[in-house]
Design a protein around this motif. Structure first.
Motif, PDB file in Angstrom:
ATOM      1  N   ASP A  40       0.766  -1.273  -0.074  1.00  0.00           N
ATOM      2  CA  ASP A  40      -0.287  -0.111   0.051  1.00  0.00           C
ATOM      3  C   ASP A  40       0.868   1.154   0.007  1.00  0.00           C
ATOM      4  OD1 ASP A  40      -2.007  -1.761   0.254  1.00  0.00           O
ATOM      5  OD2 ASP A  40      -1.699  -1.730   2.577  1.00  0.00           O
ATOM      6  N   ASN A  41       1.966   1.252  -0.479  1.00  0.00           N
ATOM      7  CA  ASN A  41       3.061   2.358  -0.456  1.00  0.00           C
ATOM      8  C   ASN A  41       2.496   3.392  -1.715  1.00  0.00           C
ATOM      9  OD1 ASN A  41       5.847   3.479  -1.718  1.00  0.00           O
ATOM     10  ND2 ASN A  41       5.494   3.473   0.605  1.00  0.00           N
ATOM     11  N   LEU A  42       2.052   4.541  -1.284  1.00  0.00           N
ATOM     12  CA  LEU A  42       1.296   5.764  -2.070  1.00  0.00           C
ATOM     13  C   LEU A  42       2.495   5.991  -2.949  1.00  0.00           C
ATOM     14  CD1 LEU A  42      -1.160   7.561   0.230  1.00  0.00           C
ATOM     15  CD2 LEU A  42      -1.532   5.646  -1.386  1.00  0.00           C
ATOM     16  N   LEU A  43       3.735   6.324  -2.519  1.00  0.00           N
ATOM     17  CA  LEU A  43       4.906   6.961  -3.074  1.00  0.00           C
ATOM     18  C   LEU A  43       4.897   5.980  -4.551  1.00  0.00           C
ATOM     19  CD1 LEU A  43       7.930   7.878  -1.796  1.00  0.00           C
ATOM     20  CD2 LEU A  43       8.231   6.292  -3.737  1.00  0.00           C
ATOM     21  N   HIS A  44       5.009   4.644  -4.252  1.00  0.00           N
ATOM     22  CA  HIS A  44       5.209   3.677  -5.418  1.00  0.00           C
ATOM     23  C   HIS A  44       4.017   3.528  -6.631  1.00  0.00           C
ATOM     24  CE1 HIS A  44       9.400   2.843  -4.873  1.00  0.00           C
ATOM     25  NE2 HIS A  44       8.941   2.538  -3.659  1.00  0.00           N
TER      26      HIS A  44
END
Length: 779
Positions: free
Chosen positions: A321-325
């Motif tokens: 769930d990493n928004l950056l990626h």
């Protein structure tokens, strides 16, 4: 440190008395008698009764009113939050190792808490948010109570008298700072408990020195190592406990290496076994336990969270769930992008205004177009990324920008090209000014000055440059400076925006930027269509080393001033405390403060110990031997070990530049309490087992051996026996009771500030401002 022993020194001129009993030296006979009595008296009911009473009082003082206040207090905002993040499996960043925080998470898991409350603000209600805060607070309260018990056991196992045990543990029991810090969701109770347990285990290990490599010897050695690993796995100041034990071990090994040592010399192979055993038990195994807690930390925190920004893009790719990626896009040439600084979050910005001709210090600028950092997103933050060759419309269009490429950045609104040159920046004369120049100059004589290298963090040369995840340094090609910004604003002529300059220290971690967005890319662009990515895998050691670097960096960066920060020289005298919590309506407050009486007594006796050692050494140099061998051995080895523990946990703070508070002194204060108890025994010349029963036992055994001694030795032995018989502990107990009575009085007097109850009137508050403590509600 050594176990008690007893000897009689006999001299005739320059010769020692060689009297023997059944082939044994007189000294050894008496020592054996003493040890037999010690074994008997160590099981006496009075020690156990005193320990039981102290244990009850320790639990009572720590758990009394633990539910008050039912609001978030001081640093509970941090450690309660971390427990919630663990339970939500959400990645966070903290400068402390994970062990203590994992214990809080374990408590939350055991009581069925789901981590829904994030402890955002001091004063938020636990009741309204349905938080099991009493269970959380019970953990440090339990460890704080057990710490008092361990202090008593340290003194007992070290062979000290009952008054010494009671006094040392009583100073910790009735100290307001130890009580206050162990009633809240904080890490120091865990730190101090395992620090004291490390000392206790080492004492037990040292007592097995006559039976090396036996089962008990190995047990206490490994337990010492485990406890030390728990200390350093809670806070990095646990290193001081390693220094304490390490110094004692080095002294012990040095003694074992002595060819003239008592009990016979060790061959080098056996000495090597001792060395390796200690190295494995006290260094290698603790280090593996230390790594284990980080492995647990990484295994639990597998979801993206607020700690992502502290880690590299590669690390973040291991989190779900990493928004950056998810928002990461390939950057192509001629894309219009916005650049943002990782630490300050300002955008790379420019506007038509020029730098002033002269700065306040008289330096002359280039009068070029201002390039600044702006906290809000607008069109002046838009930059077009261009190839490094002379500007040709459409050249290399749709080609991806790669790590290591040389690029130009065009400011879209003013149609100028970013540049830095050998002109001092406004605020940093040693750094280079950033400005922009017209297109024709950028394509001609200033071409080289407009070239910048994209240098991605931990990225291989030639990999695609990405938005969000592609954190990078923008390195000026000719001068090799890095684009940098900081928090001090520029003057009014730059609208107090952030300064952008060229930092000559390219390795500095605050040089990092990232592309936040690509405004020129349509929402329906195929490049915005992304597949769901699965978390990647990084080896444990790679993640561990990266986290360690970040932790040390940010820990050392805690140098900003704080209203309640204190200097190390203020701690022994308790010159100030810390305001934890206040409630205006009831005039209640929690003010973190030690017991002044206990602190002053313990600090004074530290100076007394140093004076005694200095006087003894001076006397020996002048041929004055005022102490018998056993007393000197206990003073230097046992009390000296406690003093070493205090020094190792105190003096290193003078070398630190970070914020320091009163709670940093708690391990050192505990060690000073041990020194105080030991010195009571020395000052009043109390033998730990020389009560009436002991004297009678030794007297009865004396009759069986004195018949075989010389007349002179008989008289010496008789004198010693008479001294033992006549010795009374009344004076020692009286001194102990006087000191503890004063300490208990101080504890009760400052009770309302420690427990946050009851509220105090202005007069009562002012009465407690002994050294000008900055208490609330004094008016």
């Amino acid at each position: 440190m050594s176990a008690p022993n007893s000897t009689l020194r006999q001299r005739s001129g320059k010769e020692k008395n060689k009297a023997v009993v059944n082939g044994d030296k007189v000294e050894d006979v008496i020592a054996n008698i003493y040890q037999d009595v010690q074994k008997k008296t160590s099981r006496e009911w009075d020690y156990k009764a005193a320990l039981a009473i102290i244990t009850v009082l320790a639990f009572a003082t720590r758990f009394f009113g633990i539910s008050h206040p039912d609001e978030v207090v001081f640093d509970e905002v941090h450690f309660g939050k971390f427990a919630s993040y663990y339970l939500q499996r959400t990645y966070f960043f903290d400068v402390h190792p994970p062990f203590g925080k994992l214990l809080f998470a374990l408590v939350g898991w055991l009581v069925g808490y789901d981590g829904h409350f994030l402890f955002d603000n001091i004063g938020e209600s636990y009741i309204a948010n349905n938080v099991p805060y009493v269970a959380f607070r019970a953990l440090p309260a339990l460890l704080g109570a057990l710490t008092v018990v361990v202090v008593f056991l340290i003194m007992w196992e070290s062979g000290y008298s009952l008054p010494a045990c009671v006094l040392a543990s009583g100073l910790v029991l009735f100290d307001n700072s130890h009580v206050g810090q162990t009633r809240l969701i904080l890490l120091d109770a865990t730190l101090v408990f395992f620090m004291s347990l490390s000392i206790f285990c080492y004492v037990r290990f040292y007592k097995q020195r006559h039976e090396p490599f036996g089962r008990k010897w190995w047990k206490w050695l490994l337990l010492t190592g485990f406890c030390m690993s728990c200390v350093i796995s809670t806070k990095y100041v646990g290193t001081f406990t390693f220094v304490t034990i390490g110094c004692a071990v080095c002294i012990d090994l040095w003694d074992l290496l002595d060819i003239n040592r008592k009990g016979g010399a060790l061959d080098l192979f056996t000495f090597g076994k001792h060395f390796v055993a200690r190295a494995v038990g006290l260094i290698v195994i603790p280090f593996f336990f230390y790594l284990f807690w980080f492995q647990v930390h990484f295994a639990i925190l597998n979801r993206s969270g607020p700690g992502d920004d502290f880690m590299s893009p590669e690390f973040q790719e291991t989190l779900s769930d990493n928004l950056l990626h998810q928002a990461s896009l390939d950057v192509h040439y001629y894309d219009v992008i916005t650049l943002r600084h990782k630490d300050t979050k300002v955008y790379l910005h420019s506007h038509p205004d020029k730098y002033p001709l002269r700065y306040d210090d008289g330096r002359i600028s280039s009068q070029g177009q201002q390039v600044t950092g702006y906290p809000f997103n607008d069109t002046n933050n838009h930059w077009q990324i261009l190839p490094n060759d002379p500007i040709l419309d459409g050249a290399r269009a749709d080609e991806p920008v790669l790590n290591g490429d040389l690029v130009k950045l065009r400011h879209v609104v003013t149609d100028t090209i970013l540049l830095t040159h050998d002109v001092a920046s406004p605020s940093y004369p040693t750094n280079q000014e950033f400005t922009t120049v017209p297109l024709e100059l950028a394509a001609g004589e200033r071409h080289n000055d407009t070239l910048f290298e994209i240098r991605m963090e931990q990225g291989k040369k030639g990999v695609p440059f990405k938005s969000m995840s592609g954190q990078f340094k923008l390195i000026h090609y000719p001068t090799k400076v890095a684009m940098w910004t900081h928090t001090s604003p520029l003057p009014e002529w730059a609208y107090k925006q952030a300064e952008i300059n060229g930092n000559k220290n390219v390795q500095q971690s605050s040089n990092i930027w990232y592309v936040e967005d690509i405004p020129s890319l349509p929402e329906d662009s195929p490049r915005r269509i992304k597949e769901v990515r699965k978390p990647k895998h990084l080896p444990f050691l790679v993640k561990y080393i990266e986290l360690q670097r970040a932790m040390f960096y940010h820990n050392n960066a805690l140098t900003a001033s704080h209203p309640y920060a204190t200097q190390p020289f203020q701690w022994p005298f308790l010159l100030r405390g810390v305001s934890f919590w206040t409630q205006e309506s009831t005039r209640q407050q929690i003010y973190f403060l030690g017991n002044p009486i206990g602190y002053w007594i313990a600090s004074s006796l530290l100076a007394v110990f140093a004076g005694i050692i200095a006087a003894d050494q001076l006397g020996l140099r002048r041929g004055v031997d005022a102490l018998d061998k056993r007393t000197r051995s206990r003073l230097y080895n046992s009390t000296g070990f406690f003093f070493l523990c205090w020094a190792a946990h105190y003096f290193p703070f003078y070398l630190m530049g970070r914020q320091l508070f009163l709670h940093h002194y708690l391990p050192a204060h505990l060690a000073s309490c041990l020194v105080t108890g030991a010195l009571v025994e020395f000052i009043f010349n109390v033998d730990p087992v020389l009560d009436q029963e002991t004297a009678s036992t030794i007297a009865s055994k004396k009759d069986k051996v004195t018949g075989k001694l010389s007349d002179k030795t008989k008289r010496t032995f008789q004198t010693a026996s008479d001294r033992l018989k006549g010795h009374s502990m009344i004076t020692t107990w009286a001194a102990t009771f006087v000191v503890l009575a004063a300490v208990i009085g101080g504890f009760i007097f400052f009770f309302p500030l420690t427990y946050g109850w009851p509220g105090l009137t202005p007069a009562e508050v002012n009465a407690r401002k002994w050294l000008g403590y900055d208490l609330h509600f004094a008016k």
